[in-house]
Design a protein around this motif. Structure first.
Motif, PDB file in Angstrom:
ATOM      1  N   GLY A   1       0.829  -1.195   0.000  1.00 37.09           N
ATOM      2  CA  GLY A   1       0.000   0.000   0.000  1.00 37.09           C
ATOM      3  C   GLY A   1       0.867   1.250   0.000  1.00 37.09           C
ATOM      4  O   GLY A   1       2.020   1.214   0.435  1.00 37.09           O
TER       5      GLY A   1
ATOM      6  N   LYS B   1       0.165   8.562  -7.440  1.00 38.45           N
ATOM      7  CA  LYS B   1      -0.426   7.458  -8.205  1.00 38.45           C
ATOM      8  C   LYS B   1      -0.983   7.891  -9.544  1.00 38.45           C
ATOM      9  O   LYS B   1      -1.222   7.064 -10.419  1.00 38.45           O
TER      10      LYS B   1
ATOM     11  N   ARG C   1      -3.977   9.197  -9.602  1.00 38.49           N
ATOM     12  CA  ARG C   1      -5.310   8.622  -9.399  1.00 38.49           C
ATOM     13  C   ARG C   1      -6.364   9.732  -9.319  1.00 38.49           C
ATOM     14  O   ARG C   1      -6.133  10.747  -8.657  1.00 38.49           O
TER      15      ARG C   1
ATOM     16  N   PRO D   1     -12.086   6.698  -3.591  1.00 40.21           N
ATOM     17  CA  PRO D   1     -11.803   6.692  -2.157  1.00 40.21           C
ATOM     18  C   PRO D   1     -10.667   5.748  -1.762  1.00 40.21           C
ATOM     19  O   PRO D   1     -10.331   4.824  -2.502  1.00 40.21           O
TER      20      PRO D   1
ATOM     21  N   ILE E   1      -8.762   3.250   1.318  1.00 41.36           N
ATOM     22  CA  ILE E   1      -9.029   2.408   2.482  1.00 41.36           C
ATOM     23  C   ILE E   1      -8.211   2.938   3.661  1.00 41.36           C
ATOM     24  O   ILE E   1      -7.028   3.262   3.512  1.00 41.36           O
TER      25      ILE E   1
ATOM     26  N   HIS F   1      -6.362   1.990   6.995  1.00 41.01           N
ATOM     27  CA  HIS F   1      -5.788   0.811   7.650  1.00 41.01           C
ATOM     28  C   HIS F   1      -5.550   1.121   9.124  1.00 41.01           C
ATOM     29  O   HIS F   1      -4.989   2.173   9.449  1.00 41.01           O
TER      30      HIS F   1
ATOM     31  N   LEU G   1     -16.922  -1.536   4.261  1.00 38.17           N
ATOM     32  CA  LEU G   1     -17.445  -0.178   4.090  1.00 38.17           C
ATOM     33  C   LEU G   1     -18.528   0.026   5.133  1.00 38.17           C
ATOM     34  O   LEU G   1     -19.454  -0.772   5.242  1.00 38.17           O
TER      35      LEU G   1
ATOM     36  N   VAL H   1     -16.863   4.900   4.680  1.00 36.94           N
ATOM     37  CA  VAL H   1     -15.403   4.784   4.699  1.00 36.94           C
ATOM     38  C   VAL H   1     -15.039   3.297   4.680  1.00 36.94           C
ATOM     39  O   VAL H   1     -15.725   2.475   5.303  1.00 36.94           O
TER      40      VAL H   1
ATOM     41  N   ARG I   1      -9.762  -1.399   7.104  1.00 32.74           N
ATOM     42  CA  ARG I   1      -9.180  -2.753   7.061  1.00 32.74           C
ATOM     43  C   ARG I   1      -8.074  -2.875   8.103  1.00 32.74           C
ATOM     44  O   ARG I   1      -7.313  -1.930   8.326  1.00 32.74           O
TER      45      ARG I   1
ATOM     46  N   ALA J   1      -4.413   4.186   2.516  1.00 35.79           N
ATOM     47  CA  ALA J   1      -3.491   3.572   1.563  1.00 35.79           C
ATOM     48  C   ALA J   1      -4.214   2.824   0.444  1.00 35.79           C
ATOM     49  O   ALA J   1      -4.951   1.877   0.704  1.00 35.79           O
TER      50      ALA J   1
ATOM     51  N   SER K   1      -3.391   0.630  -3.253  1.00 33.35           N
ATOM     52  CA  SER K   1      -2.257  -0.179  -3.700  1.00 33.35           C
ATOM     53  C   SER K   1      -1.185   0.770  -4.259  1.00 33.35           C
ATOM     54  O   SER K   1      -1.508   1.797  -4.855  1.00 33.35           O
TER      55      SER K   1
ATOM     56  N   SER L   1     -14.505   1.492  -7.434  1.00 34.42           N
ATOM     57  CA  SER L   1     -13.905   1.889  -8.702  1.00 34.42           C
ATOM     58  C   SER L   1     -13.023   0.772  -9.250  1.00 34.42           C
ATOM     59  O   SER L   1     -12.749   0.716 -10.430  1.00 34.42           O
TER      60      SER L   1
HETATM   61  O1  TXA Z   1      -5.721  -5.304  -0.219  1.00 37.70           O
HETATM   62  C1  TXA Z   1      -6.071  -4.123  -0.365  1.00 37.70           C
HETATM   63  O2  TXA Z   1      -7.247  -3.759  -0.246  1.00 37.70           O
HETATM   64  C2  TXA Z   1      -4.975  -3.110  -0.716  1.00 37.70           C
HETATM   65  C3  TXA Z   1      -4.005  -3.022   0.473  1.00 37.70           C
HETATM   66  C4  TXA Z   1      -2.947  -1.971   0.285  1.00 37.70           C
HETATM   67  O3  TXA Z   1      -4.733  -2.801   1.650  1.00 37.70           O
HETATM   68  N1  TXA Z   1      -5.549  -1.842  -1.006  1.00 37.70           N
HETATM   69  C5  TXA Z   1      -6.225  -1.572  -2.146  1.00 37.70           C
HETATM   70  O4  TXA Z   1      -6.616  -0.247  -2.278  1.00 37.70           O
HETATM   71  O5  TXA Z   1      -6.448  -2.412  -2.992  1.00 37.70           O
HETATM   72  P1  TXA Z   1      -7.083   0.373  -3.658  1.00 37.70           P
HETATM   73  O6  TXA Z   1      -7.313   1.816  -3.367  1.00 37.70           O
HETATM   74  O7  TXA Z   1      -6.128   0.055  -4.714  1.00 37.70           O
HETATM   75  O8  TXA Z   1      -8.461  -0.309  -3.910  1.00 37.70           O
HETATM   76  C6  TXA Z   1      -9.521  -0.045  -3.005  1.00 37.70           C
HETATM   77  C7  TXA Z   1     -10.827   0.021  -3.743  1.00 37.70           C
HETATM   78  C8  TXA Z   1     -10.880   1.152  -4.745  1.00 37.70           C
HETATM   79  O9  TXA Z   1     -11.488   0.645  -5.916  1.00 37.70           O
HETATM   80  C9  TXA Z   1     -11.761   2.176  -4.072  1.00 37.70           C
HETATM   81  O10 TXA Z   1     -12.487   2.955  -4.982  1.00 37.70           O
HETATM   82  C10 TXA Z   1     -12.675   1.299  -3.223  1.00 37.70           C
HETATM   83  O11 TXA Z   1     -11.820   0.284  -2.763  1.00 37.70           O
HETATM   84  N2  TXA Z   1     -13.190   2.012  -2.043  1.00 37.70           N
HETATM   85  C11 TXA Z   1     -12.517   2.447  -0.951  1.00 37.70           C
HETATM   86  N3  TXA Z   1     -13.324   3.117  -0.114  1.00 37.70           N
HETATM   87  C12 TXA Z   1     -14.557   3.099  -0.681  1.00 37.70           C
HETATM   88  C13 TXA Z   1     -15.841   3.650  -0.327  1.00 37.70           C
HETATM   89  N4  TXA Z   1     -16.012   4.351   0.790  1.00 37.70           N
HETATM   90  N5  TXA Z   1     -16.881   3.431  -1.180  1.00 37.70           N
HETATM   91  C14 TXA Z   1     -16.711   2.716  -2.331  1.00 37.70           C
HETATM   92  N6  TXA Z   1     -15.539   2.200  -2.728  1.00 37.70           N
HETATM   93  C15 TXA Z   1     -14.472   2.380  -1.920  1.00 37.70           C
END
Ligand code: TXA
Ligand code: MG
Length: 301
Positions: free
Chosen positions: A27, A45, A47, A52, A54, A56, A89, A107, A110, A130, A132, A211
């Motif tokens: 992350g 990123k 991005r 949003p 996560i 941790h 979430l 939110v 994890r 964080a 990825s 997303s």
């Molecule tokens: O294993 C994992 O989840 C890794 C490690 C680093 O913890 N993290 C990860 O984060 O994969 P990321 O940002 O690459 O993917 C998280 C996904 C994204 O598609 C984001 O849009 C979605 O989770 N997400 C996060 N918070 C959200 C929310 N409040 N509502 C909807 N989607 C959410």
């Protein structure tokens, strides 16, 4: 090793970015309560700001620091699956920064299972936002070297915890809706979530869809072709030039663990086509199929 954690803490407290090892993927972390630090994640990123992040935390007890209320489903899943590859979430607490949630009312939280990151989170005390640690749209990093290859100087410090044992991202369950929905298949099998929730789970739909469900995520540079069949993979590979076959269907734990390294290694060798064999849609197979289909969708144009 704790000298490394000291350094990571120092950087985070100063508003910097640290790549952290987790059991899923690396992350790109910043203090979730520091708005300008979190903004730097999006810049590094490349991005879009409405995606949003996560949050941790060190232990399940900290869920209440970030949630406005804890739905029963979230409580149940957290009790069994944390620390582990599950993101929940929940309705967000008022103090959670909009830059973290992309302005959403929920939110993602994890508790990762990696000894170095657990030590870091415990000593940090707060939450680390964080995603990825890859450039937006590319495959996730599962080693410290992948992070350095992708982000170079854009990350202030890489906490090297070795290769990530699971290799695919966490399963995301939206517990803010009734019944809860799986938004992204991941390291914990959907069958297990279904079982823990006594079958009270529905298909992903509505505004919370992650997303990560966009078709163009997790893509290597090479074109990716998919097949359910080994013999067909070999046939395709012999028909097309500069092709490599990715197939670890004999062992899905091994497939997930090496999936992103395999795709990166094929890219590094400059192959133009990757033929990947899809595992059956069960257990870890759901997440592997999801990531491979996204990798293939990217080059479908
Ligand atoms: O294993 C994992 O989840 C890794 C490690 C680093 O913890 N993290 C990860 O984060 O994969 P990321 O940002 O690459 O993917 C998280 C996904 C994204 O598609 C984001 O849009 C979605 O989770 N997400 C996060 N918070 C959200 C929310 N409040 N509502 C909807 N989607 C959410
Ligand atoms: Mg990601």
């Amino acid at each position: 090793m704790s000298g490394d954690v000291d350094r990571a803490l120092e950087v985070l407290r100063a508003g910097g970015l640290v790549a952290i090892p987790t059991e899923t993927v690396y992350g790109l972390a910043a203090d979730a309560a520091n708005e300008s630090a979190v903004r730097r994640i999006f810049e590094a990123k490349g991005r879009p700001a409405d995606h949003p992040l996560i949050v941790h935390v060190a232990s399940a007890a900290q869920l209440s620091d970030w949630a406005n209320e804890i739905p029963t489903a979230a409580e149940r899943l957290a009790a069994t699956c944390w620390p582990g590859p599950l993101t929940l979430l929940v309705p967000k607490a008022p103090h959670v920064l909009p830059v973290v949630t992309g302005g959403r009312p929920t939110v993602g939280v994890r508790v990762p299972a990696h000894p170095l990151t657990t030590e870091l989170l415990t000593r940090f005390g707060g939450g680390l936002a964080a995603p990825s640690a890859n450039r937006f749209g590319m495959v996730s990093p599962t080693t410290a070297q992948h992070v350095r290859d992708d982000l170079g100087d854009l990350v202030d410090y890489v906490l090297d915890g070795g290769p990530c044992p699971i290799g695919v991202e966490s399963t995301i369950v939206d517990c803010s809706v009734t019944p809860p929905q799986i938004l992204r298949p991941g390291g914990i099998a959907s069958e297990q979530i279904l079982h823990l929730l006594d079958g009270d789970l529905s298909e992903a739909s509505g505004p919370s869809r992650a997303s990560g469900m966009l078709a163009s995520h997790y893509a290597p540079h090479a074109r990716v072709l998919l097949t359910e069949d080994r013999a067909e993979a070999a046939q395709l590979a012999s028909d097309i030039e500069h092709t490599e076959v990715v197939d670890r269907t004999a062992d899905l734990v091994d497939y997930a663990r090496h999936l992103y390294s395999d795709l990166r290694a094929a890219d590094a060798r400059g192959v133009s086509t990757i033929v990947a064999v899809l595992p059956p849609a069960a257990g870890l197979g759901h997440a592997i199929r999801d990531r491979l289909m996204k990798a293939a969708a990217h080059r479908a144009d």
